[in-house]
Design an enzyme around this catalytic site. Structure first.
Site, PDB file in Angstrom:
ATOM      1  N   HIS A 175       0.803  -1.234   0.000  1.00  0.00           N
ATOM      2  CA  HIS A 175       0.000   0.000   0.000  1.00  0.00           C
ATOM      3  C   HIS A 175       0.830   1.275   0.000  1.00  0.00           C
ATOM      4  CE1 HIS A 175      -3.514  -2.307   0.084  1.00  0.00           C
ATOM      5  NE2 HIS A 175      -3.797  -2.330   1.365  1.00  0.00           N
ATOM      6  N   HIS A 207      -9.395   2.577   0.026  1.00  0.00           N
ATOM      7  CA  HIS A 207      -9.470   1.528   1.046  1.00  0.00           C
ATOM      8  C   HIS A 207     -10.635   1.807   2.002  1.00  0.00           C
ATOM      9  CE1 HIS A 207      -8.112  -1.707   3.642  1.00  0.00           C
ATOM     10  NE2 HIS A 207      -7.072  -1.931   2.848  1.00  0.00           N
ATOM     11  N   GLU A 260     -11.826  -3.226  -3.112  1.00  0.00           N
ATOM     12  CA  GLU A 260     -10.836  -2.310  -3.677  1.00  0.00           C
ATOM     13  C   GLU A 260     -10.544  -2.632  -5.145  1.00  0.00           C
ATOM     14  OE1 GLU A 260      -7.352  -2.514  -1.002  1.00  0.00           O
ATOM     15  OE2 GLU A 260      -8.684  -3.704   0.267  1.00  0.00           O
TER      16      GLU A 260
END
Length: 333
Positions: free
Chosen positions: A94, A164, A297
């Site tokens: 991420h 997210h 996502e």
């Protein structure tokens, strides 16, 4: 329209009302009227920026430069080895330990129907080459919240942006009774660190077959090695078709509320909040625990920079990266 504590508000009743934080271009709230006639917030959220920075759960954040994992924090780009920051069991996750969800984005435009934010990531940020200028534009229609992500670079790099946001269409509590449908014939099995084991695999005959509405509690408690290893679902689904299409449908029977996820991305990472462990206090004052929300996502598959033949994450100067997604809300039958 910049309201209390720097929250940006877009939309109004009776349609969706979106609250965005400049920190992380974060989805802070989405207020919708359910099929039961009750207006409620359908997203998990934290009290404010301090709690957002203290959390490691990416709650509501815009994720970049690279959403999901890159094996060993390394990939080869144009013949050169590129090491990037790692903080998840030896892998990049991420965007690294200081990803885009931890940066304060500039507010470029804001009116009643939309907000556009911009972030400039310098060359070498978390190891990624090129100065990247990213934008996130949130807009609200009569029944949906839409997000358009874009980026340009000064050097060849890799990009994979997503949101997210965690959803719970019934308010505080676990999502076990929600029904989830994902029109995908294949998913991506992963090792114990979340890195793909090989190619995608058929969902047929496994708990990952979500082509019909399936109770989430039944899925996460199935005795399948992939679910045991990840403590629930934390997997990429290769959504059937291409271009703008419906990627998932989530229904809360108790509130008669349905949300559809639409996007133009190749895959959908489904994450059932497996590592929410009660260490974080929600905006409402409760402790966030495993299964309190689900993240859906749209993005490229994990470790795509190291996987020949999968949709490419490479962005070059003169090109524009674009990703679109929308969360559309209805009363369920």
């Amino acid at each position: 329209m910049l309201t209390h504590a720097g929250v940006l508000v877009v939309g109004e009743a009776p349609g969706p009302e979106l609250h965005v934080l400049p920190l992380g271009a974060t989805v802070h709230r989405i207020l919708v009227t359910g099929g039961d006639g009750v207006r409620r917030d359908v997203c998990l959220g934290l009290p404010g920026p301090a709690e957002q920075l203290a959390s490691t759960d990416y709650i509501g954040g815009t994720i970049g430069r690279y959403a999901n994992r890159i094996a060993g924090g390394r990939f080869v780009l144009d013949g050169e080895d590129v090491p990037v920051a790692t903080h998840d069991r030896g892998n990049h996750l991420h965007g690294g330990p200081d990803g885009f969800d931890r940066r304060t984005w500039d507010v470029v435009a804001h009116d009643a129907g939309r907000v556009r934010l911009r972030l400039v990531s310098p060359d070498g940020d978390q190891g990624f080459p090129g100065e990247l200028t990213a934008e996130a534009q949130f807009s609200v229609t009569a029944d949906a919240v839409e997000l358009e992500l874009s980026a340009v670079t000064t050097r060849p790099t890799v990009v994979n942006l997503t949101s997210h946001a965690y959803f719970n269409l019934a308010g505080p509590g676990v999502i076990d009774d929600h029904l989830l449908e994902v029109p995908a014939a294949r998913y991506t099995p992963v090792d114990e660190t979340g890195i793909p084991l090989g190619d995608h695999a058929p969902v047929a005959g496994t708990p990952f077959d979500l082509r019909e509405p399936t109770r989430i509690g039944d899925v996460v408690r199935a005795a399948h090695p992939q679910l045991v290893r990840a403590r629930g679902v934390d997997h990429n689904f290769v959504v059937d078709g291409a271009g703008w299409r419906r990627m998932a449908a989530l229904v809360a029977p108790r509130t008669a509320t349905r949300m559809e996820v639409w996007s133009d991305q190749p895959g959908l990472q489904v994450y059932t909040g497996n590592f929410l462990d009660g260490a974080t206090t929600s905006r409402g004052g409760g402790l966030l625990r495993q299964g309190d929300g689900i993240a859906l996502e749209p993005q490229l598959a994990p470790d795509s920079p190291n996987r020949a033949g999968w949709p490419s994450a490479v962005l070059r100067p003169g090109e524009t990266y674009r990703a679109r997604m929308a969360w559309q809300f209805h009363a369920s039958g």
